[in-house]
Design an enzyme around this catalytic site. Structure first.
Site, PDB file in Angstrom:
ATOM      1  N   LYS A   1       0.809  -1.361   0.028  1.00  0.00           N
ATOM      2  CA  LYS A   1       0.073   0.076   0.078  1.00  0.00           C
ATOM      3  C   LYS A   1       1.011   1.226   0.068  1.00  0.00           C
ATOM      4  CE  LYS A   1      -4.119   1.525   2.702  1.00  0.00           C
ATOM      5  NZ  LYS A   1      -4.960   1.436   3.883  1.00  0.00           N
TER       6      LYS A   1
ATOM      7  N   SER B   1      -9.887   1.326   2.633  1.00  0.00           N
ATOM      8  CA  SER B   1      -9.189   2.234   1.914  1.00  0.00           C
ATOM      9  C   SER B   1      -8.011   1.510   1.074  1.00  0.00           C
ATOM     10  CB  SER B   1      -8.334   3.295   2.576  1.00  0.00           C
ATOM     11  OG  SER B   1      -7.441   2.597   3.934  1.00  0.00           O
TER      12      SER B   1
ATOM     13  N   SER C   1     -10.207  -1.058   6.614  1.00  0.00           N
ATOM     14  CA  SER C   1      -9.825  -1.018   5.372  1.00  0.00           C
ATOM     15  C   SER C   1      -8.839  -1.975   4.771  1.00  0.00           C
ATOM     16  CB  SER C   1      -8.737   0.444   5.362  1.00  0.00           C
ATOM     17  OG  SER C   1      -9.537   1.442   5.457  1.00  0.00           O
TER      18      SER C   1
HETATM   19  N1  GLN Z   1     -13.554   3.236   6.126  1.00  0.00           N
HETATM   20  C1  GLN Z   1     -13.126   3.971   7.259  1.00  0.00           C
HETATM   21  C2  GLN Z   1     -12.851   5.192   7.216  1.00  0.00           C
HETATM   22  O1  GLN Z   1     -12.950   5.901   6.083  1.00  0.00           O
HETATM   23  C3  GLN Z   1     -11.956   2.919   7.630  1.00  0.00           C
HETATM   24  C4  GLN Z   1     -10.720   3.246   6.948  1.00  0.00           C
HETATM   25  C5  GLN Z   1      -9.322   2.673   7.543  1.00  0.00           C
HETATM   26  O2  GLN Z   1      -9.459   1.480   7.780  1.00  0.00           O
HETATM   27  N2  GLN Z   1      -8.274   3.045   7.060  1.00  0.00           N
HETATM   28  O3  GLN Z   1     -12.159   5.868   7.993  1.00  0.00           O
END
Ligand code: GLN
Length: 473
Positions: A67, A142, A166
């Site tokens: 990532k 994400s 994410s």
């Molecule tokens: N979807 C969640 C957010 O927008 C989780 C994101 C994540 O786990 N980095 O914060």
């Protein structure tokens, strides 16, 4: 070439170990596939295997997609943000370095929501990622690029991060396995921070065995991350075929409301399957889980507003020049951050501001403690808490971009675990309307070995066929 890409990471590592596969051919097959990425899963692909790679480690030279928010020396590390465009850090994140030393060389950097804020990968400054099962749909987020790259067959495995879901949610939406480990078991050193008390790195893989194999080499205390700790157990590869003596707890509050019918149907089928493997299913109360989303969307933005203060145009990243210092800061941040990041910074700054701190941040922290207690109580009665990973299958690109609340609801089943610091895995759980669904198992802190065993037994019984998502040639 294409048969190399069909191997799981473990199979490829075994073939390297027996001399049946040259790690250079393995790397080149994936490099070529990744260079032909037409899902926008990558933001950067290596030109050649890193010279210091060592295929003699247990990971056998099996290349790794990483990532974008992991710092990688000499390679772009932009966290999906314009403010870090072309930023090449002078050092490499501990976990990426450890995996390279164990024999998993860097293959490329994967697209993501900006600073890991999002559930669809549509918040990337480098454009959305397409879901390999259906290119009109999102891969989740994400860690959307990592999930899409593995599902598509561009990468044998990938690193992601999970703050509120994410890793698990994109794994579910792309039909692969995603593990969010116990908080602290993997060093955060060199991971560009979103919400430091929640952020956790973990593997995205084609199957549970690969997840255990990669995680095995990720763990370990790191003197450069004061919150990191030693995993009390060596991580072993799973082999269970039965679930005798295991109790799965279904949250009593899980009624199916807000969950797509097909997702709920697959979930219930897998509960039956678990029973046929010897498991007992029981309802467990998680009375505060419903407040998880509200607490998360205060705590995570609060920490983000503090973490993101460092992007000011002074030390690194983009700078927009101006006549005076304050204008330089504000213009840089105005141009450098995307709308979701700005929304979170404003939410978080407000929640932490004097007079509101206790009403918002303090209260959210107390809810967090309640959620952790709910899990403690549940694990006195059951081995794992199980839920669908995501309430829906992959949705259409653009479907939720105008409605942040609808987007946040996606995280309903995945935010309670990071709030409690506990591990959870998502495994592919069959299709609904030809799209993957996920089954989530959460366990007590440091129960990764047991999670892998149970997930492996279920995986064998479910028999998910991920080949329809594989588009790499
Ligand atoms: N979807 C969640 C957010 O927008 C989780 C994101 C994540 O786990 N980095 O914060």
């Amino acid at each position: 070439m294409s048969d190399i890409l069909d191997l799981t990471a473990k199979q490829a590592a075994d073939a390297v170990a027996t001399g049946d596969l040259d790690p250079k051919d393995l790397y080149e097959a994936y490099r070529a596939a990744s260079a032909a990425d037409d899902l926008n899963a990558y933001v950067w692909v290596a030109d050649a295997a890193p010279a210091d790679g060592d295929a003699s480690g247990e990971l056998g030279g099996v290349p790794l997609a990483v990532k974008d928010l992991f710092c990688t020396e000499g390679a772009p590390s932009q966290a999906g943000s314009k403010i870090l465009e072309d930023y090449r850090p002078p050092y490499t994140a501990t976990v990426v370095r450890k995996l390279a030393q164990a024999g998993a060389p860097l293959l490329g950097k994967t697209n993501q929501d900006e600073f890991a804020m999002g559930s669809s990968n549509e918040n990337s400054a480098y454009g959305p990622v397409l879901n390999p099962w259906d290119r009109t749909r999102v891969p989740g987020g994400s860690s959307g690029g990592s999930a899409a790259a593995v599902a598509a067959g561009y990468a044998p495995w990938a690193l992601g991060t999970d703050t509120g879901g994410s890793i698990r949610q994109p794994a579910a939406l792309c039909g692969i396995v995603g593990l969010k480990p116990t908080y602290g078991t993997v060093s955060r050193y060199g991971m560009i921070a979103f919400a430091s008390s929640l952020d956790q790195a973990g593997p995205l893989t084609r199957d549970v065995t690969d997840s255990a194999l990669l995680y095995r080499h990720m763990v370990g205390r790191d003197g450069r991350d004061s919150t990191s700790l030693e995993h009390p157990e060596e991580i072993v590869l799973p082999s269970a075929t039965r679930l005798d003596g295991i109790t799965l707890g279904v949250p009593a509050e899980l009624s199916g409301e807000g969950v797509e019918d097909g997702v709920m149907a697959r979930f219930e089928e897998t509960l039956k399957l678990a029973e046929s493997l010897g498991a007992t299913i029981r309802r467990v109360p998680l009375p505060h889980a419903d407040y998880g989303l509200s607490a998360y969307y205060v705590i995570a933005p609060a920490e983000a507003s503090s973490n993101l203060a460092r992007f000011d145009g002074v030390r690194y990243g983009a700078r927009v020049d101006a006549d005076d210092l304050l204008s330089m800061y504000t213009r840089t941040r105005h141009d450098g951050f995307g709308p979701e990041v700005k929304r979170r910074i404003m939410l978080g700054t407000y929640a932490l501001s004097s007079g509101y701190y206790d009403a918002y941040y303090g209260r959210a922290q107390r809810v967090r403690t309640k959620i952790a207690e709910d899990f403690d109580n549940a694990f006195a009665d059951v081995d794992f808490v199980v839920t669908p990973t995501s309430p829906s299958v992959a949705f259409e690109l653009g479907a939720k971009t105008d409605d942040p609340l609808a987007m946040y609801l996606n995280d309903y089943f995945t935010v309670p675990m990071p709030l409690a610091g506990i591990p959870a895995i998502s495994i592919p759980n069959g299709l609904s309307e030809d799209l993957p669904t996920g089954f989530q198992l959460a366990g007590p802190a440091f129960s990764e070995n047991r999670i892998f065993e149970a997930a492996y037994a279920l995986e064998q019984a479910i028999g998910f066929d991920g080949s329809k998502g594989r588009v790499a040639a």
